[in-house]
Design a protein around this motif. Structure first.
Motif, short mmCIF file in Angstrom:
data_model
loop_
_atom_site.label_atom_id
_atom_site.label_comp_id
_atom_site.label_asym_id
_atom_site.label_seq_id
_atom_site.Cartn_x
_atom_site.Cartn_y
_atom_site.Cartn_z
N PHE A 77 60.60 25.63 66.69
CA PHE A 77 61.52 25.97 65.62
C PHE A 77 61.78 27.47 65.51
CE2 PHE A 77 60.94 21.61 64.57
CZ PHE A 77 62.07 21.25 63.86
N GLU A 78 60.87 28.27 66.04
CA GLU A 78 61.13 29.70 66.08
C GLU A 78 62.33 29.99 66.99
OE1 GLU A 78 58.98 33.95 67.32
OE2 GLU A 78 57.82 32.08 67.34
N THR A 125 68.55 22.28 63.05
CA THR A 125 68.96 21.91 61.69
C THR A 125 70.45 21.61 61.62
OG1 THR A 125 67.18 23.24 60.72
CG2 THR A 125 69.02 22.66 59.29
N SER A 126 71.27 22.45 62.26
CA SER A 126 72.72 22.25 62.17
C SER A 126 73.19 21.07 63.00
CB SER A 126 73.44 23.52 62.62
OG SER A 126 73.16 23.83 63.98
N THR A 127 72.57 20.82 64.14
CA THR A 127 73.03 19.75 65.03
C THR A 127 72.45 18.40 64.64
OG1 THR A 127 73.25 21.31 66.87
CG2 THR A 127 73.13 18.98 67.44
N LYS A 132 70.48 17.81 61.79
CA LYS A 132 70.31 17.67 60.33
C LYS A 132 68.87 17.31 59.96
CE LYS A 132 74.77 18.13 60.43
NZ LYS A 132 75.33 19.49 60.31
N TYR A 151 64.64 27.49 68.27
CA TYR A 151 65.81 26.62 68.12
C TYR A 151 66.01 26.09 66.70
CZ TYR A 151 66.25 26.29 73.23
OH TYR A 151 66.43 26.56 74.56
N GLY A 152 65.28 26.62 65.74
CA GLY A 152 65.31 26.05 64.40
C GLY A 152 66.70 25.90 63.81
N GLU A 153 67.50 26.95 63.87
CA GLU A 153 68.84 26.89 63.27
C GLU A 153 69.71 25.86 63.97
OE1 GLU A 153 70.69 30.69 63.04
OE2 GLU A 153 69.10 31.60 61.83
N GLN A 154 69.65 25.81 65.31
CA GLN A 154 70.45 24.85 66.06
C GLN A 154 69.99 23.42 65.80
OE1 GLN A 154 69.98 27.54 69.78
NE2 GLN A 154 71.62 26.12 70.31
N GLU A 194 64.76 18.93 59.25
CA GLU A 194 64.00 20.12 58.86
C GLU A 194 62.70 20.20 59.66
OE1 GLU A 194 65.14 22.45 56.89
OE2 GLU A 194 66.98 21.30 56.48
N LYS A 195 62.17 21.38 59.74
CA LYS A 195 60.91 21.60 60.43
C LYS A 195 59.78 20.91 59.67
CE LYS A 195 57.59 25.21 61.60
NZ LYS A 195 57.20 26.63 61.43
#
Length: 437
Positions: A258-259, A266-268, A270, A261-264, A272-273
Motif C-alpha cells: 500500500f505504500e 483504492t481508486s481502481t 475501491k 500502490y495504495g492510491e491506485q 481500503e488498506k
C-alpha cells in the motif's frame, strides 16, 4: 537505443523517438486521425493530419484495427490542449507489427459485458485490462516484500520437489502419476520437505511455489493448482512464536504494497488498506464457538472445525471488537488436523487458522518433533508409519522443536482486493472443469 516506455515520455518532449504499443482507440475524422497507443505503463496520442504528405500514413491508419500492435517513429510534442497527458506524437513512420482481428471474442474494456468463463477462455485478452495489469503489478510487489521479510530475518529459501511419493496432508486428494512404473503424485504441500530442512539444521526456511490439490471443489476460493508461501521455524517455544512470525510477515507485505500502490488500489478496486496498526486478535476454537452461539446465535454443523459462514462471522467480530481485519483461531480439535500437529495436555492441537475478511487464509501449527509420539499420532489417524518411513527418519536423529504455516497467495490477494472469485486473482486458473488455456 533503449526502449522508451510511455510512463517516461515526459522525459522526451521535443525529441525524435520510436515507441511501440497496442492500438487502444482510433478516431478517423474528416481532416485528422487520432490513434491512442498503450504499452501497459501508459498511453499516448498519435496525431496524423490528412494531407498529401501524410497520404501513406493516412492509409495505414484507415486500415488499422484496435488491439493491433504498431511501431511509431516521430517527434513528441508538448501540446497542452491534448487531454491525454498534454502531449502528442507526430509520426514520420507507422509500422504495423501485428494485426488484430476486427471483432474480439470478449469486451476488454468492461469485464461485466462478457461471461467470466468466456473471459477465462480468452485470458490473454482479459489480462489486457488496466485493472488486471495493476493487480498483477501489485502481486509482484506484495510477493517481493514477503520474500524480503524472510530474507531480512535469516530464512533460507528452499525449492522442494513437486513429484512426491506420498501425500503430505492427511485425507486430502492428490493427482496420481506414473513415475517410471512407480505410483507417485503431484505435491500438495512442501510440508514434509520443510520439516526435513529443519532436521537438516537450516533453522528457518521458506518456499514460494506451486502445489496441487485434486479436490473436486467448485467454490469461489478453491483451485486445483495454487501458489503457496510456506515457512518453517526452528527452536520455537510454542505455537505463539509461529503466529508472531506470520503476523509480522503479513503486516510487512501489506505495508509495502500500500505504500507503493495504495492510491491506485483504492481508486481502481475501491478497497481500503487492512489495519496493520493493531495486533491480530487470538481466540481459541472453543471461545470462537461460544461467541458464534451467544453473539450471533449460530451453530455450525461441524463440532471439530469451522464452516465458511462461521469464518465470516468471526471476522465481523474481530472488526467490531478489535478493529482488525484478521483473527487467529487456536486450539483446534485433533479430529480436524493432520497427524503431525503437536497436541497439548488436553488433546487439542497446538495449531491455528488465520481468518482474513471472512475467509481462512492459513493453517499453522507447532509440529510434533518427537519420533515416538509422532508415530503414535500417525497410527491414530490411520496412516501406516511404513508408508512414510522416509518422513519418520527425519525425527530419528535429532530434530529441533519447530512450527510453521502456509498461505495461498491467490486467496490472500483475492481478499486484499475483495474480489468475488479466486479465478480473478489467478494468472491462469486451474479447477475441476478448467484445463484451458
Amino acid at each position: 537505443m533503449s526502449k522508451i516506455y510511455f510512463k517516461d515520455l515526459k522525459n522526451h518532449l521535443g525529441e525524435e523517438i520510436t515507441v511501440e504499443g497496442f492500438v487502444d482507440k482510433i478516431r478517423d475524422l474528416q481532416y485528422v486521425q487520432f490513434v491512442i497507443l498503450r504499452d501497459g505503463t501508459g498511453e499516448v496520442q498519435v496525431t496524423i493530419e490528412k494531407n498529401d504528405d501524410n497520404q501513406k500514413l493516412n492509409e495505414i491508419v484507415s486500415g488499422l484495427t484496435a488491439e493491433s500492435t504498431v511501431q511509431v517513429a516521430g517527434r513528441l510534442m508538448d501540446s497542452p490542449n491534448v487531454k491525454l497527458n498534454g502531449m502528442e506524437l507526430l509520426p514520420e513512420t507507422i509500422t504495423v507489427t501485428s494485426e488484430s482481428a476486427a471483432e474480439l471474442p470478449i469486451d476488454i474494456k468492461d469485464k461485466g459485458k462478457s461471461l467470466r468463463e468466456t473471459r477465462l477462455d480468452y485470458r490473454f485478452l482479459d489480462l489486457r485490462r488496466k485493472d488486471n495489469r495493476l493487480f498483477f503489478e501489485c502481486e509482484t510487489t506484495f510477493e517481493h516484500a514477503l520474500r524480503e521479510y524472510f530474507i531480512q530475518h535469516d530464512f533460507i529459501e528452499i525449492h522442494s520437489p513437486k513429484i512426491a511419493k506420498g501425500a503430505a496432508e492427511s485425507g486430502a486428494e492428490v493427482f496420481k502419476i506414473d513415475y517410471f512404473g512407480e505410483e507417485a503424485c503431484l505435491s500438495q504441500s512442501p510440508q514434509f520437505y520443510k520439516q526435513m530442512a529443519i532436521a537438516s539444521g537450516f533453522n528457518n526456511v521458506f518456499e514460494i511455489g506451486p502445489v496441487f490439490r485434486a479436490e473436486n471443489s467448485h467454490t469461489s476460493y478453491h483451485a486445483t493448482e495454487i501458489n503457496m508461501a510456506d515457512a518453517e521455524i526452528s527452536y520455537i517455544e510454542s505455537v505463539e512464536d509461529v503466529m508472531d512470525v506470520e503476523e509480522g510477515w503479513l503486516k510487512y507485505g501489506i505495508d509495502a504494497l500500500f505504500e507503493k500502490y495504495g492510491e491506485q488500489i483504492t481508486s481502481t478496486f475501491k478497497v481500503e488498506k487492512p489495519n496493520t496498526e493493531v495486533d491480530f486478535p487470538r481466540i481459541t476454537f472453543r471461545e470462537a464457538k461460544e461467541i458464534l452461539k451467544e453473539k450471533y446465535h449460530f451453530e455450525g454443523e461441524r463440532e471439530d472445525d469451522l464452516e465458511r459462514h462461521e469464518e465470516k462471522l468471526l471476522c465481523q467480530y474481530a472488526k467490531e471488537k478489535y478493529k482488525s481485519d484478521f483473527i487467529f483461531i487456536t486450539k483446534f480439535p485433533f479430529a480436524a488436523r493432520p497427524f503431525y500437529h503437536m497436541l497439548d495436555e488436553d488433546g487439542l492441537t497446538e495449531s491455528y487458522d488465520l481468518l482474513f475478511r471472512g475467509v481462512e487464509i492459513t493453517t499453522g501449527a507447532q509440529r510434533e518433533h518427537r519420533h515416538d509420539i509422532l508415530k503414535q499420532q500417525m497410527i491414530e489417524k490411520g496412516v501406516r508409519p511404513e508408508s512414510l518411513d522416509f518422513y519418520l527418519e527425519f525425527f530419528s536423529y535429532g530434530c529441533p522443536p519447530h512450527g510453521g504455516f502456509g498461505v495461498g497467495l491467490a486467496r490472500i490477494m483475492m481478499q486484499l482486493f475483495q474480489l468475488d472469485n479466486i479465478r480473478e486473482a489467478t494468472f491462469i486458473y486451474r479447477g475441476p472443469t478448467r484445463l484451458n488455456p
